[in-house]
Design a protein around this motif. Structure first.
Motif, PDB file in Angstrom:
ATOM      1  N   TYR A   1       0.837  -1.207   0.000  1.00  0.00           N
ATOM      2  CA  TYR A   1       0.000   0.000   0.000  1.00  0.00           C
ATOM      3  C   TYR A   1       0.872   1.256   0.000  1.00  0.00           C
ATOM      4  CZ  TYR A   1      -3.395   3.504   1.503  1.00  0.00           C
ATOM      5  OH  TYR A   1      -4.189   4.631   1.569  1.00  0.00           O
ATOM      6  N   ASP A   2       1.841   1.319   0.893  1.00  0.00           N
ATOM      7  CA  ASP A   2       2.697   2.507   0.993  1.00  0.00           C
ATOM      8  C   ASP A   2       3.432   2.784  -0.313  1.00  0.00           C
ATOM      9  OD1 ASP A   2       1.940   2.818   3.634  1.00  0.00           O
ATOM     10  OD2 ASP A   2       3.667   1.699   4.429  1.00  0.00           O
ATOM     11  N   ASN A   3       3.833   1.743  -1.008  1.00  0.00           N
ATOM     12  CA  ASN A   3       4.625   1.906  -2.232  1.00  0.00           C
ATOM     13  C   ASN A   3       3.791   2.162  -3.477  1.00  0.00           C
ATOM     14  OD1 ASN A   3       7.056   1.471  -0.849  1.00  0.00           O
ATOM     15  ND2 ASN A   3       6.935  -0.762  -1.119  1.00  0.00           N
ATOM     16  N   ASN A   4       2.461   1.906  -3.403  1.00  0.00           N
ATOM     17  CA  ASN A   4       1.646   1.958  -4.621  1.00  0.00           C
ATOM     18  C   ASN A   4       0.458   2.917  -4.591  1.00  0.00           C
ATOM     19  OD1 ASN A   4       2.574  -0.425  -6.575  1.00  0.00           O
ATOM     20  ND2 ASN A   4       2.774  -1.147  -4.464  1.00  0.00           N
ATOM     21  N   ILE A   5       0.137   3.504  -3.450  1.00  0.00           N
ATOM     22  CA  ILE A   5      -1.109   4.270  -3.356  1.00  0.00           C
ATOM     23  C   ILE A   5      -1.027   5.646  -4.022  1.00  0.00           C
ATOM     24  CG2 ILE A   5      -0.623   5.385  -1.134  1.00  0.00           C
ATOM     25  CD1 ILE A   5      -4.012   3.989  -2.445  1.00  0.00           C
ATOM     26  N   ASP A   6       0.145   6.254  -4.106  1.00  0.00           N
ATOM     27  CA  ASP A   6       0.244   7.628  -4.607  1.00  0.00           C
ATOM     28  C   ASP A   6      -0.365   7.832  -6.003  1.00  0.00           C
ATOM     29  OD1 ASP A   6       1.278   8.635  -2.317  1.00  0.00           O
ATOM     30  OD2 ASP A   6       3.361   8.668  -2.989  1.00  0.00           O
ATOM     31  N   PRO A   7      -0.081   6.939  -6.976  1.00  0.00           N
ATOM     32  CA  PRO A   7      -0.714   7.137  -8.286  1.00  0.00           C
ATOM     33  C   PRO A   7      -2.238   7.107  -8.235  1.00  0.00           C
ATOM     34  CG  PRO A   7       1.093   5.573  -8.447  1.00  0.00           C
ATOM     35  CD  PRO A   7       0.859   5.815  -6.988  1.00  0.00           C
ATOM     36  N   TYR A   8      -2.788   6.330  -7.330  1.00  0.00           N
ATOM     37  CA  TYR A   8      -4.249   6.258  -7.210  1.00  0.00           C
ATOM     38  C   TYR A   8      -4.836   7.561  -6.664  1.00  0.00           C
ATOM     39  CZ  TYR A   8      -3.937   1.299  -8.272  1.00  0.00           C
ATOM     40  OH  TYR A   8      -3.710   0.096  -8.906  1.00  0.00           O
ATOM     41  N   LYS A   9      -4.065   8.248  -5.826  1.00  0.00           N
ATOM     42  CA  LYS A   9      -4.509   9.553  -5.333  1.00  0.00           C
ATOM     43  C   LYS A   9      -4.641  10.541  -6.497  1.00  0.00           C
ATOM     44  CE  LYS A   9      -2.384   9.053  -0.744  1.00  0.00           C
ATOM     45  NZ  LYS A   9      -1.336   9.574   0.189  1.00  0.00           N
ATOM     46  N   GLY A  10      -3.621  10.568  -7.356  1.00  0.00           N
ATOM     47  CA  GLY A  10      -3.682  11.445  -8.527  1.00  0.00           C
ATOM     48  C   GLY A  10      -4.759  11.030  -9.504  1.00  0.00           C
ATOM     49  N   LEU A  11      -4.936   9.710  -9.664  1.00  0.00           N
ATOM     50  CA  LEU A  11      -5.955   9.180 -10.569  1.00  0.00           C
ATOM     51  C   LEU A  11      -7.351   9.608 -10.133  1.00  0.00           C
ATOM     52  CD1 LEU A  11      -6.810   7.312 -12.912  1.00  0.00           C
ATOM     53  CD2 LEU A  11      -6.754   5.407 -11.285  1.00  0.00           C
ATOM     54  N   ALA A  12      -7.652   9.468  -8.847  1.00  0.00           N
ATOM     55  CA  ALA A  12      -8.977   9.840  -8.350  1.00  0.00           C
ATOM     56  C   ALA A  12      -9.273  11.316  -8.619  1.00  0.00           C
ATOM     57  CB  ALA A  12      -9.075   9.559  -6.852  1.00  0.00           C
ATOM     58  N   GLU A  13      -8.294  12.160  -8.392  1.00  0.00           N
ATOM     59  CA  GLU A  13      -8.493  13.604  -8.576  1.00  0.00           C
ATOM     60  C   GLU A  13      -8.703  13.969 -10.042  1.00  0.00           C
ATOM     61  OE1 GLU A  13      -6.426  17.917  -7.476  1.00  0.00           O
ATOM     62  OE2 GLU A  13      -5.335  16.050  -7.102  1.00  0.00           O
ATOM     63  N   ILE A  14      -7.874  13.446 -10.937  1.00  0.00           N
ATOM     64  CA  ILE A  14      -7.991  13.830 -12.341  1.00  0.00           C
ATOM     65  C   ILE A  14      -9.269  13.283 -12.972  1.00  0.00           C
ATOM     66  CG2 ILE A  14      -6.697  11.872 -13.349  1.00  0.00           C
ATOM     67  CD1 ILE A  14      -5.428  13.909 -15.270  1.00  0.00           C
ATOM     68  N   ILE A  15      -9.715  12.096 -12.542  1.00  0.00           N
ATOM     69  CA  ILE A  15     -10.972  11.543 -13.058  1.00  0.00           C
ATOM     70  C   ILE A  15     -12.146  12.382 -12.575  1.00  0.00           C
ATOM     71  CG2 ILE A  15     -12.536   9.561 -13.038  1.00  0.00           C
ATOM     72  CD1 ILE A  15     -10.049   9.181 -14.775  1.00  0.00           C
ATOM     73  N   ALA A  16     -12.116  12.804 -11.307  1.00  0.00           N
ATOM     74  CA  ALA A  16     -13.204  13.632 -10.761  1.00  0.00           C
ATOM     75  C   ALA A  16     -13.295  14.964 -11.493  1.00  0.00           C
ATOM     76  CB  ALA A  16     -12.997  13.862  -9.266  1.00  0.00           C
ATOM     77  N   VAL A  17     -12.159  15.596 -11.735  1.00  0.00           N
ATOM     78  CA  VAL A  17     -12.147  16.884 -12.448  1.00  0.00           C
ATOM     79  C   VAL A  17     -12.650  16.713 -13.878  1.00  0.00           C
ATOM     80  CG1 VAL A  17     -10.651  18.699 -13.369  1.00  0.00           C
ATOM     81  CG2 VAL A  17     -10.318  17.874 -11.027  1.00  0.00           C
TER      82      VAL A  17
ATOM     83  N   GLU B   1      -3.453  -6.394  -6.180  1.00  0.00           N
ATOM     84  CA  GLU B   1      -3.685  -6.087  -7.590  1.00  0.00           C
ATOM     85  C   GLU B   1      -5.122  -6.358  -8.021  1.00  0.00           C
ATOM     86  OE1 GLU B   1      -1.219  -7.873  -6.442  1.00  0.00           O
ATOM     87  OE2 GLU B   1       0.672  -6.996  -7.153  1.00  0.00           O
ATOM     88  N   SER B   2      -5.837  -7.171  -7.241  1.00  0.00           N
ATOM     89  CA  SER B   2      -7.234  -7.484  -7.555  1.00  0.00           C
ATOM     90  C   SER B   2      -8.196  -6.391  -7.107  1.00  0.00           C
ATOM     91  CB  SER B   2      -7.640  -8.804  -6.873  1.00  0.00           C
ATOM     92  OG  SER B   2      -6.759  -9.842  -7.188  1.00  0.00           O
ATOM     93  N   MET B   3      -7.697  -5.445  -6.300  1.00  0.00           N
ATOM     94  CA  MET B   3      -8.570  -4.428  -5.734  1.00  0.00           C
ATOM     95  C   MET B   3      -8.846  -3.339  -6.769  1.00  0.00           C
ATOM     96  SD  MET B   3      -8.187  -2.651  -1.976  1.00  0.00           S
ATOM     97  CE  MET B   3      -7.834  -4.259  -1.260  1.00  0.00           C
ATOM     98  N   THR B   4     -10.122  -3.108  -7.055  1.00  0.00           N
ATOM     99  CA  THR B   4     -10.506  -2.181  -8.132  1.00  0.00           C
ATOM    100  C   THR B   4     -10.974  -0.811  -7.635  1.00  0.00           C
ATOM    101  OG1 THR B   4     -12.752  -3.078  -8.121  1.00  0.00           O
ATOM    102  CG2 THR B   4     -11.173  -4.058  -9.674  1.00  0.00           C
ATOM    103  N   ASP B   5     -10.996  -0.623  -6.306  1.00  0.00           N
ATOM    104  CA  ASP B   5     -11.526   0.644  -5.790  1.00  0.00           C
ATOM    105  C   ASP B   5     -10.504   1.421  -4.963  1.00  0.00           C
ATOM    106  OD1 ASP B   5     -11.460  -1.116  -3.677  1.00  0.00           O
ATOM    107  OD2 ASP B   5     -13.391  -0.487  -2.829  1.00  0.00           O
ATOM    108  N   LEU B   6      -9.217   1.271  -5.305  1.00  0.00           N
ATOM    109  CA  LEU B   6      -8.196   2.059  -4.613  1.00  0.00           C
ATOM    110  C   LEU B   6      -8.377   3.552  -4.912  1.00  0.00           C
ATOM    111  CD1 LEU B   6      -5.117  -0.269  -5.177  1.00  0.00           C
ATOM    112  CD2 LEU B   6      -6.203   0.268  -2.993  1.00  0.00           C
ATOM    113  N   ALA B   7      -8.906   3.854  -6.088  1.00  0.00           N
ATOM    114  CA  ALA B   7      -9.319   5.222  -6.433  1.00  0.00           C
ATOM    115  C   ALA B   7     -10.830   5.210  -6.613  1.00  0.00           C
ATOM    116  CB  ALA B   7      -8.632   5.696  -7.707  1.00  0.00           C
ATOM    117  N   GLY B   8     -11.512   6.062  -5.895  1.00  0.00           N
ATOM    118  CA  GLY B   8     -12.973   6.083  -5.954  1.00  0.00           C
ATOM    119  C   GLY B   8     -13.523   7.459  -6.233  1.00  0.00           C
TER     120      GLY B   8
END
Length: 357
Positions: free
Chosen positions: A17-33, A75-82
């Motif tokens: 989680y610590d090594n992989n979550i950052d891209p999902y943070k950016g992904l959630a924001e850009i998709i919302a915008v 890797e199976s988790m599909t909702d890291l960015a919501g």
């Protein structure tokens, strides 16, 4: 990132989680915008488009729960960015779903319509959940290239469905378990009431749009026997008196209700009566250009009968204490200056030049 590794312990999951979550943070924001901009451009009404990345606590709990069922990896988790799209009414949910299908690649096997899962005889949490990725075309764009292949979840729900979800899930009330019979019955009744209200709001919206279209058609046919409403006023001035170039922004707020009240007190309680007075007056007098509908109608009432306006309307409404010189000069087409000065002095109305503002 996202490479398949052998993860067995809770610490391993935490490190992933610590090594992989950052891209999902950016992904959630850009998709919302991106979604918000598309909703605005497509003129689809919405309440909000909140977004989030999954917290570490939630991530670890989901991993723990899933591992009790089957072999499961991060890797199976599909909702890291919501992302959540909250609409006003049910009719807009379908519009949003179509928009999502046109914008992103949907993973249909992982997506679900909670309403369909409830079936015909049950009530409760309803929402449409999409699992998507940005798709091959969008992934070529520089701002999306870093997110190629990453999944995100979009939930689409109405405001009332959102309220239900907040009560049932997000606020931690956990009402879905076994309850005493009398509480369970009230719980189900509440769910049914919210669903019924959602459907009724949707029907009302459709009927209001149909009413507006009906009035518009009647105006073109010169059939104006309708109760005076904000919708009717807007359609009348937009269609029959468009050449007056009046601003109609105030009809959507409390000012529009004040205007309706004033016209009713003056005796103009139907579109037909108002229309006859407008036609008669604009043929007799030169009205101010680029006025508001509120200003025009007040000028109309005063030019018809200024004494009646101040006795029947002004004192019972929200009195205005000033007017510009253009209104004063407009009224001199019918009334003598002495008469106007007497009335304005009596009601403490100040006449100002534009430079005095």
């Amino acid at each position: 990132m996202n490479s398949k590794v052998d993860i067995k312990t809770k610490d391993d999951h935490g490190h992933w989680y610590d090594n992989n979550i950052d891209p999902y943070k950016g992904l959630a924001e850009i998709i919302a915008v991106t979604l918000k901009n598309s909703l605005v451009s497509q003129q689809i009404s919405f309440v909000d488009v909140p977004y989030r990345s999954k917290t570490k606590k939630s991530f670890l709990k989901k991993i723990e729960d899933k591992l009790t069922e089957k072999d499961y990896s991060p890797e199976s988790m599909t909702d890291l960015a919501g992302i959540r799209i909250i609409t006003l009414i049910e009719a807009d949910v379908q519009k949003v779903c179509e928009l999502i299908g046109n914008m992103f690649k949907i993973h249909h096997a992982d997506s679900v319509n909670k309403s369909e899962k409830l079936g015909e005889e049950k009530v409760g949490y309803r929402s449409v959940h999409f699992v998507c990725d940005v798709g091959d075309v969008r992934a070529q764009l520089p701002e999306f290239s870093a997110y190629k292949g990453l999944c995100f979840e979009i939930q689409v729900r109405t405001a009332l469905e959102h309220a239900w979800a907040e009560i049932e899930h997000d606020r931690g009330y956990k009402l879905g378990g076994k309850l005493p019979s009398h509480l369970n019955r009230r719980f189900k009744l509440l769910a049914g009431l919210l669903e019924s209200a959602d459907l009724e709001f949707n029907r009302l919206t459709v009927e209001i749009e149909e009413y507006s279209s009906k009035i518009q058609k009647s105006i073109h046919e010169n059939k104006l026997d309708y109760e005076l409403t904000n919708i009717g006023l807007k359609q009348l001035f937009q269609n029959k008196y468009k050449n007056l170039e009046l601003q109609d922004y105030e009809l959507i707020n409390e000012t529009g209700n004040i205007l309706i009240t004033e016209l009713n007190k003056f005796g103009l309680d139907t579109l037909s009566k108002l229309d006859k007075e407008i036609q008669k007056s604009i043929n007799q007098y030169t009205f101010q250009s680029r006025n508001t509908i509120l200003g025009f109608c007040r000028d109309l009432m005063m030019i018809i009968d200024i004494t009646k306006y101040f006795e029947k309307v002004f004192l019972d409404s929200q009195p205005w204490g000033a007017t510009d010189i253009k209104t004063y000069e407009f009224l001199t087409q019918k009334y003598k200056q002495e008469e106007l000065e007497f009335i304005f002095d009596k009601h403490n109305i100040f006449v100002f030049e534009e430079d005095d503002e």
